[in-house]
Design a protein around this motif. Sequence first.
Motif, PDB file in Angstrom:
ATOM      1  N   TYR A 139       0.819  -1.204   0.000  1.00  0.00           N
ATOM      2  CA  TYR A 139       0.000   0.000   0.000  1.00  0.00           C
ATOM      3  C   TYR A 139       0.863   1.269   0.000  1.00  0.00           C
ATOM      4  CZ  TYR A 139      -4.369  -2.463   1.136  1.00  0.00           C
ATOM      5  OH  TYR A 139      -5.488  -3.255   1.099  1.00  0.00           O
ATOM      6  N   GLY A 140       2.069   1.149   0.512  1.00  0.00           N
ATOM      7  CA  GLY A 140       2.909   2.318   0.711  1.00  0.00           C
ATOM      8  C   GLY A 140       3.903   2.582  -0.398  1.00  0.00           C
ATOM      9  N   THR A 141       5.174   2.370  -0.108  1.00  0.00           N
ATOM     10  CA  THR A 141       6.225   2.841  -1.006  1.00  0.00           C
ATOM     11  C   THR A 141       6.234   2.143  -2.363  1.00  0.00           C
ATOM     12  OG1 THR A 141       7.756   1.328   0.123  1.00  0.00           O
ATOM     13  CG2 THR A 141       7.744   3.606   0.849  1.00  0.00           C
ATOM     14  N   VAL A 142       5.896   0.857  -2.426  1.00  0.00           N
ATOM     15  CA  VAL A 142       5.869   0.177  -3.728  1.00  0.00           C
ATOM     16  C   VAL A 142       4.782   0.783  -4.605  1.00  0.00           C
ATOM     17  CG1 VAL A 142       5.588  -2.020  -4.916  1.00  0.00           C
ATOM     18  CG2 VAL A 142       6.749  -1.958  -2.714  1.00  0.00           C
ATOM     19  N   ALA A 143       3.600   0.982  -4.034  1.00  0.00           N
ATOM     20  CA  ALA A 143       2.503   1.591  -4.785  1.00  0.00           C
ATOM     21  C   ALA A 143       2.857   3.007  -5.222  1.00  0.00           C
ATOM     22  CB  ALA A 143       1.237   1.604  -3.930  1.00  0.00           C
ATOM     23  N   LEU A 144       3.506   3.760  -4.347  1.00  0.00           N
ATOM     24  CA  LEU A 144       3.883   5.133  -4.682  1.00  0.00           C
ATOM     25  C   LEU A 144       4.898   5.171  -5.813  1.00  0.00           C
ATOM     26  CD1 LEU A 144       4.124   6.753  -1.134  1.00  0.00           C
ATOM     27  CD2 LEU A 144       2.341   7.073  -2.851  1.00  0.00           C
ATOM     28  N   TRP A 145       5.834   4.231  -5.809  1.00  0.00           N
ATOM     29  CA  TRP A 145       6.823   4.175  -6.886  1.00  0.00           C
ATOM     30  C   TRP A 145       6.135   3.903  -8.222  1.00  0.00           C
ATOM     31  CZ3 TRP A 145      11.685   5.664  -7.251  1.00  0.00           C
ATOM     32  CH2 TRP A 145      12.438   5.234  -8.351  1.00  0.00           C
ATOM     33  N   LEU A 146       5.198   2.965  -8.220  1.00  0.00           N
ATOM     34  CA  LEU A 146       4.468   2.651  -9.451  1.00  0.00           C
ATOM     35  C   LEU A 146       3.607   3.828  -9.895  1.00  0.00           C
ATOM     36  CD1 LEU A 146       3.381  -1.020  -8.670  1.00  0.00           C
ATOM     37  CD2 LEU A 146       5.071  -0.293 -10.370  1.00  0.00           C
ATOM     38  N   LEU A 147       2.972   4.511  -8.948  1.00  0.00           N
ATOM     39  CA  LEU A 147       2.154   5.669  -9.290  1.00  0.00           C
ATOM     40  C   LEU A 147       3.003   6.781  -9.888  1.00  0.00           C
ATOM     41  CD1 LEU A 147      -0.326   5.956  -6.266  1.00  0.00           C
ATOM     42  CD2 LEU A 147      -0.860   5.310  -8.625  1.00  0.00           C
ATOM     43  N   ALA A 148       4.179   6.996  -9.311  1.00  0.00           N
ATOM     44  CA  ALA A 148       5.073   8.028  -9.835  1.00  0.00           C
ATOM     45  C   ALA A 148       5.474   7.701 -11.270  1.00  0.00           C
ATOM     46  CB  ALA A 148       6.309   8.155  -8.950  1.00  0.00           C
ATOM     47  N   PHE A 149       5.815   6.443 -11.518  1.00  0.00           N
ATOM     48  CA  PHE A 149       6.190   6.004 -12.860  1.00  0.00           C
ATOM     49  C   PHE A 149       5.023   6.180 -13.828  1.00  0.00           C
ATOM     50  CE2 PHE A 149       7.829   2.156 -15.488  1.00  0.00           C
ATOM     51  CZ  PHE A 149       8.448   3.021 -16.382  1.00  0.00           C
ATOM     52  N   LEU A 150       3.830   5.809 -13.368  1.00  0.00           N
ATOM     53  CA  LEU A 150       2.625   5.904 -14.184  1.00  0.00           C
ATOM     54  C   LEU A 150       2.356   7.348 -14.596  1.00  0.00           C
ATOM     55  CD1 LEU A 150       0.279   3.865 -15.052  1.00  0.00           C
ATOM     56  CD2 LEU A 150      -0.995   4.860 -13.157  1.00  0.00           C
ATOM     57  N   MET A 151       2.408   8.255 -13.618  1.00  0.00           N
ATOM     58  CA  MET A 151       2.114   9.652 -13.909  1.00  0.00           C
ATOM     59  C   MET A 151       3.215  10.310 -14.734  1.00  0.00           C
ATOM     60  SD  MET A 151       0.150  10.969 -10.464  1.00  0.00           S
ATOM     61  CE  MET A 151       1.198  10.144  -9.260  1.00  0.00           C
ATOM     62  N   ALA A 152       4.455   9.890 -14.531  1.00  0.00           N
ATOM     63  CA  ALA A 152       5.552  10.431 -15.322  1.00  0.00           C
ATOM     64  C   ALA A 152       5.415  10.034 -16.799  1.00  0.00           C
ATOM     65  CB  ALA A 152       6.886   9.951 -14.767  1.00  0.00           C
ATOM     66  N   ILE A 153       5.023   8.791 -17.033  1.00  0.00           N
ATOM     67  CA  ILE A 153       4.814   8.333 -18.417  1.00  0.00           C
ATOM     68  C   ILE A 153       3.723   9.158 -19.088  1.00  0.00           C
ATOM     69  CG2 ILE A 153       4.044   6.420 -19.870  1.00  0.00           C
ATOM     70  CD1 ILE A 153       5.167   4.525 -17.698  1.00  0.00           C
ATOM     71  N   LEU A 154       2.585   9.287 -18.418  1.00  0.00           N
ATOM     72  CA  LEU A 154       1.462  10.013 -18.996  1.00  0.00           C
ATOM     73  C   LEU A 154       1.816  11.482 -19.224  1.00  0.00           C
ATOM     74  CD1 LEU A 154      -1.437   9.994 -19.966  1.00  0.00           C
ATOM     75  CD2 LEU A 154      -2.180  10.342 -17.604  1.00  0.00           C
ATOM     76  N   SER A 155       2.537  12.075 -18.285  1.00  0.00           N
ATOM     77  CA  SER A 155       2.920  13.484 -18.424  1.00  0.00           C
ATOM     78  C   SER A 155       3.857  13.678 -19.608  1.00  0.00           C
ATOM     79  CB  SER A 155       3.590  13.967 -17.137  1.00  0.00           C
ATOM     80  OG  SER A 155       2.693  13.903 -16.052  1.00  0.00           O
ATOM     81  N   TYR A 156       4.819  12.776 -19.766  1.00  0.00           N
ATOM     82  CA  TYR A 156       5.754  12.869 -20.879  1.00  0.00           C
ATOM     83  C   TYR A 156       5.025  12.730 -22.219  1.00  0.00           C
ATOM     84  CZ  TYR A 156       9.430  11.700 -24.189  1.00  0.00           C
ATOM     85  OH  TYR A 156      10.245  11.683 -25.291  1.00  0.00           O
ATOM     86  N   VAL A 157       4.138  11.745 -22.303  1.00  0.00           N
ATOM     87  CA  VAL A 157       3.392  11.528 -23.546  1.00  0.00           C
ATOM     88  C   VAL A 157       2.495  12.723 -23.850  1.00  0.00           C
ATOM     89  CG1 VAL A 157       1.687  10.073 -24.698  1.00  0.00           C
ATOM     90  CG2 VAL A 157       3.455   9.032 -23.312  1.00  0.00           C
ATOM     91  N   THR A 158       1.924  13.307 -22.817  1.00  0.00           N
ATOM     92  CA  THR A 158       1.062  14.472 -23.014  1.00  0.00           C
ATOM     93  C   THR A 158       1.832  15.621 -23.645  1.00  0.00           C
ATOM     94  OG1 THR A 158      -0.398  13.875 -21.183  1.00  0.00           O
ATOM     95  CG2 THR A 158      -0.347  16.183 -21.822  1.00  0.00           C
ATOM     96  N   LEU A 159       3.038  15.886 -23.146  1.00  0.00           N
ATOM     97  CA  LEU A 159       3.845  16.961 -23.705  1.00  0.00           C
ATOM     98  C   LEU A 159       4.333  16.630 -25.114  1.00  0.00           C
ATOM     99  CD1 LEU A 159       5.989  17.971 -20.587  1.00  0.00           C
ATOM    100  CD2 LEU A 159       4.055  19.210 -21.579  1.00  0.00           C
ATOM    101  N   ALA A 160       4.620  15.346 -25.354  1.00  0.00           N
ATOM    102  CA  ALA A 160       5.167  14.933 -26.649  1.00  0.00           C
ATOM    103  C   ALA A 160       4.117  14.848 -27.739  1.00  0.00           C
ATOM    104  CB  ALA A 160       5.882  13.591 -26.509  1.00  0.00           C
ATOM    105  N   SER A 161       2.908  14.452 -27.377  1.00  0.00           N
ATOM    106  CA  SER A 161       1.888  14.200 -28.400  1.00  0.00           C
ATOM    107  C   SER A 161       0.730  15.187 -28.379  1.00  0.00           C
ATOM    108  CB  SER A 161       1.328  12.783 -28.231  1.00  0.00           C
ATOM    109  OG  SER A 161       0.585  12.679 -27.014  1.00  0.00           O
ATOM    110  N   GLY A 162       0.575  15.893 -27.264  1.00  0.00           N
ATOM    111  CA  GLY A 162      -0.564  16.796 -27.154  1.00  0.00           C
ATOM    112  C   GLY A 162      -1.877  16.082 -26.954  1.00  0.00           C
ATOM    113  N   ALA A 163      -1.822  14.837 -26.455  1.00  0.00           N
ATOM    114  CA  ALA A 163      -3.039  14.051 -26.259  1.00  0.00           C
ATOM    115  C   ALA A 163      -3.956  14.676 -25.208  1.00  0.00           C
ATOM    116  CB  ALA A 163      -2.677  12.626 -25.856  1.00  0.00           C
TER     117      ALA A 163
END
Length: 215
Positions: A139-163
Motif C-alpha cells: 500500500y505504501g512505497t511500492v505503490a507510490l513508486w508505481l504511481l510516480a512512474f505511471l504519472m511520469a509516463i502520462l505526463s511525458y506523452v502528453t507533452l510529446a503528443s498533445g493528447a
Amino acid sequence: MNDQKNYRIAGVSALASIATCFIEFPFYLVRTAWPGLTASDKLGDFAARNGTNIMCCVFLDFIILTLFMIFMAGVRHLIRRADPQHEWLASLFFGVGLVFVTLTVVADSLQGATVVDAFNPPGDGVVIRAMWESTILMYGTVALWLLAFLMAILSYVTLASGALPRWSAWFGYACALACVAFVPAMFVRHVDMLGFYNPAGLGVEAFANTFPLAA
C-alpha cells in the motif's frame, strides 16, 4: 464504438473512481484505536471490531480499481490515436497501471484475510500481524513508486503528443514528485500507522497514495 464514446466512458470512469476514493477515505478515520503491531494479542479484537469497516474499504477498492482500468484503457487508446509513434508508451502506461492494480488487489486480499481470521475465533494475532505487515509496503512505497512512474509516463506523452492539455502534464509531474518524496519512508525504522512519515504512516498509505492519483 467511436472514439468520442470511448473517451466519454474513460472520463466518466475516472471521475467515478475519484468520487469513490473520497467516499472510502473517511472509513479509515472512524476505526477504533489502532493497538500497534507489537500488541499481537490485541490485533484480533481490532480486526473483529472493525471488520465491516475493513471489508467495506476492500470492496470500494474493487470498484475504484475496476474504474481505473477502464480509464487506463481509454487513455491508451487516446495516446495511440493522438500519435501512433508513442504506441509503445501507451502500452507501457497500461502495463504499469495493471501492475499497480494487481499489487493493490493482493494487498486488499491480505487485509481482508485479517478480518476472516478474526471472525473465526480465536483470532490468531501472530497471523494477523504477519498479514498486516505484508500489506505495508504494498500500500505504501511500492505503490507510490508505481504511481510516480505511471504519472511520469502520462505526463511525458502528453507533452510529446498533445493528447491532453499541457497543464495536466506539469501537474502530473508534480504529483509524481510528491509520490517519490514519500518512497524513502521505507527506510524509517519506526513504524507508526498514526504517524506521518514512516513505512506505514498516514502520509505514505493515505494521503500520498490517494490524493496524487485522484488529482
